[in-house]
Design an enzyme around this catalytic site. Structure first.
Site, PDB file in Angstrom:
ATOM      1  N   ASP A  12      -4.671 101.363  13.531  1.00 36.29           N
ATOM      2  CA  ASP A  12      -5.025  99.929  12.696  1.00 36.29           C
ATOM      3  C   ASP A  12      -6.496  99.740  12.945  1.00 36.29           C
ATOM      4  O   ASP A  12      -6.941  98.463  13.076  1.00 36.29           O
ATOM      5  CB  ASP A  12      -4.108  98.808  13.387  1.00 36.29           C
ATOM      6  CG  ASP A  12      -2.714  99.121  13.202  1.00 36.29           C
ATOM      7  OD1 ASP A  12      -2.146  99.754  12.084  1.00 36.29           O
ATOM      8  OD2 ASP A  12      -1.734  98.313  13.877  1.00 36.29           O
ATOM      9  N   LYS A  15      -8.357 102.347   8.788  1.00 37.58           N
ATOM     10  CA  LYS A  15      -8.611 103.846   8.171  1.00 37.58           C
ATOM     11  C   LYS A  15      -8.426 103.710   6.752  1.00 37.58           C
ATOM     12  O   LYS A  15      -9.202 104.406   5.877  1.00 37.58           O
ATOM     13  CB  LYS A  15      -7.626 104.756   8.792  1.00 37.58           C
ATOM     14  CG  LYS A  15      -7.848 105.022  10.457  1.00 37.58           C
ATOM     15  CD  LYS A  15      -6.821 105.849  10.899  1.00 37.58           C
ATOM     16  CE  LYS A  15      -5.345 105.225  10.744  1.00 37.58           C
ATOM     17  NZ  LYS A  15      -5.248 104.171  11.861  1.00 37.58           N
ATOM     18  N   GLY A  39       0.603 102.202   8.791  1.00 38.54           N
ATOM     19  CA  GLY A  39       0.530 100.982   7.738  1.00 38.54           C
ATOM     20  C   GLY A  39      -0.844 100.927   7.394  1.00 38.54           C
ATOM     21  O   GLY A  39      -1.858 100.478   8.180  1.00 38.54           O
ATOM     22  N   HIS A  40      -1.266 101.319   6.253  1.00 40.82           N
ATOM     23  CA  HIS A  40      -2.642 101.553   5.739  1.00 40.82           C
ATOM     24  C   HIS A  40      -2.768 100.349   4.739  1.00 40.82           C
ATOM     25  O   HIS A  40      -2.094 100.452   3.745  1.00 40.82           O
ATOM     26  CB  HIS A  40      -3.087 102.884   5.451  1.00 40.82           C
ATOM     27  CG  HIS A  40      -2.882 103.903   6.576  1.00 40.82           C
ATOM     28  ND1 HIS A  40      -3.334 104.990   6.370  1.00 40.82           N
ATOM     29  CD2 HIS A  40      -2.527 103.767   7.839  1.00 40.82           C
ATOM     30  CE1 HIS A  40      -3.293 105.677   7.365  1.00 40.82           C
ATOM     31  NE2 HIS A  40      -2.945 104.800   8.514  1.00 40.82           N
ATOM     32  N   GLN A 239      -2.336 106.752  12.539  1.00 39.31           N
ATOM     33  CA  GLN A 239      -2.613 106.415  14.102  1.00 39.31           C
ATOM     34  C   GLN A 239      -4.042 106.609  14.554  1.00 39.31           C
ATOM     35  O   GLN A 239      -4.957 106.226  13.899  1.00 39.31           O
ATOM     36  CB  GLN A 239      -1.673 107.320  14.862  1.00 39.31           C
ATOM     37  CG  GLN A 239       0.034 106.679  14.603  1.00 39.31           C
ATOM     38  CD  GLN A 239       0.496 107.667  13.392  1.00 39.31           C
ATOM     39  OE1 GLN A 239       0.205 108.524  13.121  1.00 39.31           O
ATOM     40  NE2 GLN A 239       1.149 106.584  12.538  1.00 39.31           N
ATOM     41  N   THR A 335       6.945  92.072  12.062  1.00 44.26           N
ATOM     42  CA  THR A 335       7.542  91.123  13.053  1.00 44.26           C
ATOM     43  C   THR A 335       6.844  89.989  13.287  1.00 44.26           C
ATOM     44  O   THR A 335       7.091  89.008  13.803  1.00 44.26           O
ATOM     45  CB  THR A 335       7.585  91.978  14.530  1.00 44.26           C
ATOM     46  OG1 THR A 335       6.027  92.115  14.625  1.00 44.26           O
ATOM     47  CG2 THR A 335       8.406  93.090  14.361  1.00 44.26           C
TER      48      THR A 335
HETATM   49  P1  GDP Z   1      -5.310 101.358   9.329  1.00 41.25           P
HETATM   50  O1  GDP Z   1      -3.857 101.421   9.802  1.00 41.25           O
HETATM   51  O2  GDP Z   1      -6.132 101.886  10.179  1.00 41.25           O
HETATM   52  O3  GDP Z   1      -5.353 101.696   7.921  1.00 41.25           O
HETATM   53  O4  GDP Z   1      -5.604  99.717   9.305  1.00 41.25           O
HETATM   54  P2  GDP Z   1      -4.489  98.629   9.067  1.00 41.25           P
HETATM   55  O5  GDP Z   1      -4.414  98.442   7.388  1.00 41.25           O
HETATM   56  O6  GDP Z   1      -3.300  98.608   9.675  1.00 41.25           O
HETATM   57  O7  GDP Z   1      -5.195  97.199   9.748  1.00 41.25           O
HETATM   58  C1  GDP Z   1      -6.444  96.908   9.366  1.00 41.25           C
HETATM   59  C2  GDP Z   1      -6.268  95.412   8.877  1.00 41.25           C
HETATM   60  O8  GDP Z   1      -7.761  94.961   8.998  1.00 41.25           O
HETATM   61  C3  GDP Z   1      -6.188  95.405   7.453  1.00 41.25           C
HETATM   62  O9  GDP Z   1      -5.363  93.982   7.019  1.00 41.25           O
HETATM   63  C4  GDP Z   1      -7.524  95.442   6.789  1.00 41.25           C
HETATM   64  O10 GDP Z   1      -7.556  94.688   5.333  1.00 41.25           O
HETATM   65  C5  GDP Z   1      -8.356  94.339   7.590  1.00 41.25           C
HETATM   66  N1  GDP Z   1      -9.836  95.101   7.672  1.00 41.25           N
HETATM   67  C6  GDP Z   1     -10.194  96.351   7.644  1.00 41.25           C
HETATM   68  N2  GDP Z   1     -11.506  96.307   7.913  1.00 41.25           N
HETATM   69  C7  GDP Z   1     -12.020  94.957   8.007  1.00 41.25           C
HETATM   70  C8  GDP Z   1     -13.318  94.438   8.293  1.00 41.25           C
HETATM   71  O11 GDP Z   1     -14.076  95.086   8.442  1.00 41.25           O
HETATM   72  N3  GDP Z   1     -13.102  93.306   8.542  1.00 41.25           N
HETATM   73  C9  GDP Z   1     -12.093  92.454   8.439  1.00 41.25           C
HETATM   74  N4  GDP Z   1     -12.157  91.072   8.453  1.00 41.25           N
HETATM   75  N5  GDP Z   1     -10.698  92.794   8.121  1.00 41.25           N
HETATM   76  C10 GDP Z   1     -10.623  94.296   7.900  1.00 41.25           C
HETATM   77  P1  IMO Z   2      -1.785 103.038  11.500  1.00 39.86           P
HETATM   78  O1  IMO Z   2      -1.739 104.639  11.110  1.00 39.86           O
HETATM   79  C1  IMO Z   2      -0.878 101.351  15.262  1.00 39.86           C
HETATM   80  C2  IMO Z   2       2.266 103.049  18.198  1.00 39.86           C
HETATM   81  C3  IMO Z   2       3.610 102.422  18.258  1.00 39.86           C
HETATM   82  C4  IMO Z   2       4.049 103.180  19.417  1.00 39.86           C
HETATM   83  C5  IMO Z   2       3.277 104.442  19.604  1.00 39.86           C
HETATM   84  C6  IMO Z   2       4.468 105.277  18.993  1.00 39.86           C
HETATM   85  O2  IMO Z   2      -1.408 101.982  10.761  1.00 39.86           O
HETATM   86  O3  IMO Z   2      -2.884 103.099  12.470  1.00 39.86           O
HETATM   87  P2  IMO Z   2       5.841 105.847  16.996  1.00 39.86           P
HETATM   88  O4  IMO Z   2       6.686 105.136  15.936  1.00 39.86           O
HETATM   89  O5  IMO Z   2       4.849 106.577  16.132  1.00 39.86           O
HETATM   90  O6  IMO Z   2       6.854 106.724  17.705  1.00 39.86           O
HETATM   91  O7  IMO Z   2       5.164 104.949  17.915  1.00 39.86           O
HETATM   92  O8  IMO Z   2       2.426 104.511  18.421  1.00 39.86           O
HETATM   93  N1  IMO Z   2       1.919 103.520  16.546  1.00 39.86           N
HETATM   94  C7  IMO Z   2       0.669 102.710  15.738  1.00 39.86           C
HETATM   95  N2  IMO Z   2      -0.018 101.889  16.289  1.00 39.86           N
HETATM   96  N3  IMO Z   2      -0.972 101.656  14.099  1.00 39.86           N
HETATM   97  C8  IMO Z   2      -0.223 102.877  13.800  1.00 39.86           C
HETATM   98  O9  IMO Z   2      -0.534 103.521  12.707  1.00 39.86           O
HETATM   99  C9  IMO Z   2       0.700 103.341  14.693  1.00 39.86           C
HETATM  100  N4  IMO Z   2       1.862 104.321  14.416  1.00 39.86           N
HETATM  101  C10 IMO Z   2       2.328 104.066  15.661  1.00 39.86           C
HETATM  102  O10 IMO Z   2       3.155 100.918  18.054  1.00 39.86           O
HETATM  103  O11 IMO Z   2       2.984 102.320  20.461  1.00 39.86           O
HETATM  104 MG    MG Z   3      -2.207 100.332  10.449  1.00 40.52          MG
END
Ligand code: GDP
Ligand code: IMO
Ligand code: MG
Length: 465
Positions: A12, A15, A39-40, A239, A335
């Site tokens: 998270d 990416k 979850g991207h 991840q 959640t």
């Molecule tokens: P990923 O799993 O690495 O692709 O990241 P996620 O999408 O799960 O989580 C990143 C969250 O932060 C998302 O809601 C993005 O829209 C948000 N986000 C990403 N870059 C920035 C930033 O520079 N500033 C803020 N405020 N939000 C950001």
């Molecule tokens: P993105 O790509 C954050 C965490 C889970 C758990 C561990 C193992 O959005 O960054 P799994 O279901 O993969 O066997 O869970 O890894 N986890 C993540 N945490 N971002 C993710 O993906 C994750 N994918 C798995 O919470 O601790």
């Molecule tokens: Mg994510």
């Protein structure tokens, strides 16, 4: 040219947004590991897209590939594709014949094992998507691959071997009464989850659809051909480094290799090809963590996730954690549970930089920290009276590490859209100082600074393509 995007921390990091930003110049976006545990987020034209399995290049109409290193749940893949189509996005997604298939019993077993472990506070806090059990079957040489779905004879033969094994594991080892229960806690129909005939019918149909829609590829050969044609490839890591099964904090990890080496193994292009390109480490300006495991710079704690946390925390730390959580939206998307948050951790980032060989950094969420009086960074750890510059190999030792902080003056909340447009020099000075410190400690240049979730809310210093 190849560009690989890797999470430097605990997932998270943002990416998806970086893939979207730099993806303009890419022709193909490839996921090389993981599955629908990711979850991207991509924010495009004011619309927010949360992608689990479909690569983030889908939003820009690129060719998207799920490489052999991925685990693919065809149910969720087609649900996601259908939902995107309803929103007017019609993604071109190809799936490696060598990728492994997540079956319903993998999800059931994921849930069972977490429940059993939780009795001793040992649960990982998985996403419940069946990721671990699917990679177990892969390593055990009994898994089903995507290519098996289009050959009914092979499909049946494999199911007849592997389903009774998994059923016995559920019934005899974990004591689950499959016959008596309709659904498990996550809503999976237990009876059909372990029924060879039902699975055969459902998965043969997925195979037919994958084939009919021209989605099946031999990923390595497909990508090599496109490279020969002069196309640009972007690898989208899911991840993050500390969730890597080899380089993360085992056992609180996912079951694949998010680090850059995974891009070669998980796609069929060679390490030389991947390593000959750029590798961008995505760094959130603080830390967030979903699930269990040590986190030396954690502020306060989250019940059930933070090991040993009993709800009693320092009031100031609690206040800071809540501030960062609110500003950064650090609550589970499904959640709504608060995520664990903490200060940036340089020992962790040095480890990430070494394992993946970052050529550039994407520093996100600099806007989120705005408004704090003080921002801290763990510059090293103290362990057994010694200073440590990187992380120890075991979680037990890591949990004993005390962060040694360096403190920075905070920066104000400013008009970030203006900053994104006007460039790096217009970032608040204290934020620049903070970023330059991190960059010099990691001996890696900053390519982009995220100052908001939107594609335009980025201060771009370098274009990797
Ligand atoms: P990923 O799993 O690495 O692709 O990241 P996620 O999408 O799960 O989580 C990143 C969250 O932060 C998302 O809601 C993005 O829209 C948000 N986000 C990403 N870059 C920035 C930033 O520079 N500033 C803020 N405020 N939000 C950001
Ligand atoms: P993105 O790509 C954050 C965490 C889970 C758990 C561990 C193992 O959005 O960054 P799994 O279901 O993969 O066997 O869970 O890894 N986890 C993540 N945490 N971002 C993710 O993906 C994750 N994918 C798995 O919470 O601790
Ligand atoms: Mg994510």
């Amino acid at each position: 040219m190849i560009v690989t995007i890797v999470g430097a921390q605990l997932g998270d990091e943002g990416k998806g947004g970086i893939v979207d930003l730099y993806g303009e110049a890419a022709d193909i976006v490839v996921r090389y590991q993981g599955g629908d545990n990711a979850g991207h987020t991509v924010v495009h034209g004011g619309e927010e897209y949360k992608l689990s399995l479909v690569p983030s290049g889908a939003i820009r109409g690129k060719t998207n590939v799920l490489g052999n290193g991925c685990v693919v749940n065809p149910r969720t893949l087609f649900d996601e594709l259908d939902a995107l189509c309803e929103r007017g996005v019609d993604p071109d997604v190809r799936v490696a014949r060598r990728a492994h298939v997540i079956l319903p019993y993998h999800r059931v077993l994921d849930g069972i094992e977490e429940t059993v472990k939780s009795e001793d506070d040992q649960e990982v806090g998985t996403t419940g998507r069946g990721i671990g059990p699917t990679y177990e079957d892969k390593a055990g040489r009994r898994g089903l691959r995507i290519g098996d779905l289009v050959d009914p004879e092979v499909l049946r033969e494999r199911l007849e071997y592997v389903v009774p094994l998994n059923r016995a594991l559920a019934e005899d080892v974990f004591g689950i009464a499959i016959e008596d229960a309709d659904v498990d806690a996550t809503g999976v129909d237990l009876e059909t989850a372990f029924d060879v005939d039902a699975l055969f019918e459902e998965y043969r149909e997925y195979g037919r659809r994958l084939d009919e829609e021209g989605m099946l590829v031999d990923a390595g050969a497909f990508l090599a051909d496109r490279l020969d044609d002069g196309e640009q490839i972007m690898f989208e890591g899911a991840q993050g480094t500390i969730l890597d099964i080899d380089h993360g904090n085992y056992p609180y990890v996912t079951s694949s290799n998010p680090t850059a080496g995974g891009a070669a193994v998980g796609s069929g292009l060679s390490p030389g090809v991947v390593g000959g390109g750029e590798v961008i480490g995505v760094v959130k300006a603080y830390l967030s963590r979903v699930g269990s495991g040590p986190m030396p710079t954690e502020l306060a704690g989250v019940e059930d996730d933070t090991p040993g946390y009993d709800g009693a925390a320092d009031e100031r730390a609690e206040e800071l954690a809540t501030y960062i959580r609110e500003e950064g939206g650090e609550y589970g998307t499904v959640t709504g549970r608060p995520r664990r948050v903490g200060w940036l951790d340089l020992p962790m980032l040095r480890h990430a930089t070494r394992t993946s060989g970052f050529t550039g950094l994407a520093a996100n969420h600099v806007d989120t920290l705005a408004g704090l009086d003080e921002v801290k960074v763990a510059r090293a750890y103290r362990l057994d009276g010694e200073e440590l510059r990187t992380i120890p190999a075991t979680v037990e030792r890591w949990a004993e590490c005390e962060p040694i902080y360096r403190s920075f003056d905070g920066w104000p909340d400013v008009d970030w859209d203006y900053v994104a447009e006007a460039g790096y020099d217009k970032l608040p000075e204290n934020a620049q100082e903070y970023l330059e410190y991190v960059s010099s400690e990691l001996e890696t240049p900053i390519y982009v600074v995220g100052v908001g979730p939107g594609r335009e809310q980025s201060v771009v210093l370098e274009h990797p393509f």
